[in-house]
Design a protein around this motif. Sequence first.
Motif, short mmCIF file in Angstrom:
data_model
loop_
_atom_site.label_atom_id
_atom_site.label_comp_id
_atom_site.label_asym_id
_atom_site.label_seq_id
_atom_site.Cartn_x
_atom_site.Cartn_y
_atom_site.Cartn_z
N PHE A 1 -5.57 7.67 -0.52
CA PHE A 1 -4.67 8.58 -1.23
C PHE A 1 -5.43 9.79 -1.76
O PHE A 1 -4.99 10.93 -1.63
N GLU B 1 0.83 -1.20 0.00
CA GLU B 1 0.00 0.00 0.00
C GLU B 1 0.87 1.26 0.00
O GLU B 1 0.57 2.23 -0.72
N GLY C 1 -6.53 1.80 0.02
CA GLY C 1 -5.35 2.65 -0.07
C GLY C 1 -5.48 3.73 -1.12
O GLY C 1 -5.04 4.87 -0.92
N THR C 2 -6.09 3.39 -2.26
CA THR C 2 -6.28 4.38 -3.32
C THR C 2 -7.30 5.43 -2.89
O THR C 2 -7.12 6.63 -3.13
N HIS D 1 1.00 4.21 -2.91
CA HIS D 1 0.89 5.65 -2.68
C HIS D 1 2.05 6.40 -3.33
O HIS D 1 1.86 7.47 -3.91
N ARG E 1 1.52 9.19 -6.29
CA ARG E 1 2.00 10.57 -6.19
C ARG E 1 2.79 10.96 -7.43
O ARG E 1 2.67 12.08 -7.92
N THR F 1 -6.24 11.14 -10.49
CA THR F 1 -6.13 9.71 -10.17
C THR F 1 -7.01 8.87 -11.08
O THR F 1 -6.55 7.87 -11.66
#
Length: 342
Positions: free
Chosen positions: A225, A117, A221-222, A121, A125, A237
């Motif tokens: 983010f 995870e 996790g997405t 990230h 980024r 994203t």
Amino acid sequence: CSFSFSAFFLFCLYLDMGNLLKVLTCTDLEQEPNFFLDFENAQPTDAEREVWEEVDVVLKDAAAILDELQAYKGAGREIREAIQNPSDEGLQDEAWAAVVPLVGRLKKFYEFSQRLEAALHRLLRALTSESYNDPMQHLEREQALAKQFAEILHFTLRFDELKMTNPAIQNDFSYYRRTLNRMRINNVPAEGENEVNNELANRISLFYADATPMLKTLSDGTTKFVSENKNLPIENTTDVLSTMASVCKVMLENPDYRCRFSSEETVSFCLRVMVGVIILYDYVHPVGAFSKSSKIDMKGCIKVLKDQPPNTVDGLLNALRYTTKHLNDESTNKTIKAMLQP
């Protein structure tokens, strides 16, 4: 003028309105990416190297994790005998001795999900920054990072496929927790308790309780983010995700691209990546991947899956059926729902 109108009228007879609109607006042509993403040989540029090296440290362990999971046999026999003979201390000790090292392995898998995870990230980024105006530019110019992102998705779906077919994982961990609680009540020292304390055991238990634990980790996790990076528009994203899905679809359905794959393994890799980014998009985008406003050609992606040899993509189709968030929304096109019927 009358001749032109007649010609246009005849033209309409041969084209349905959907195709006619495509010809007039060319929106589909504009959205379809026209570059080859080299999943086999992409190497990091100087600009990518720092992020690439950070993520590479994590990905180097991925193959070993899959090998360990595939070889995971569980302690089913020892646990059954211990349960059937509760007064036999020898069998209780044998079951505990068999389970403790397996729990250590399950802990290792869980901890790897946290590392994965964090790597996700880091890649997001880099791939969603505002240095380029177009997500296609990110993926085309930063192919090594896009390849790592794809490798994370490929690992995730493969891990979950193996986990779903191995009930011993949850059985072993459940037995471990029950036995550990009984030992605490009886003030019996428990070897291995310091390695997996109660708080960690709760988190690991929740992880394996999910049918697709690694995919849930990445989906959460997405979403995390996006929520933590409010300075970045959500489109940064979702557009990267939808573009990667489109790139995979085009490479799979275009013979000129597909013939550049050196093996059929790359075809399987590309299929998993396509499904993985669709699922992430479906979780992150407010209305999901199946709505009319989605930038993913879901009918085309499902068709690509169904065009594969029989029984080779059942797990991927099931992932779309059962692990997406918006498939069963009322707004989902009935044709798409029908295409995904078992």
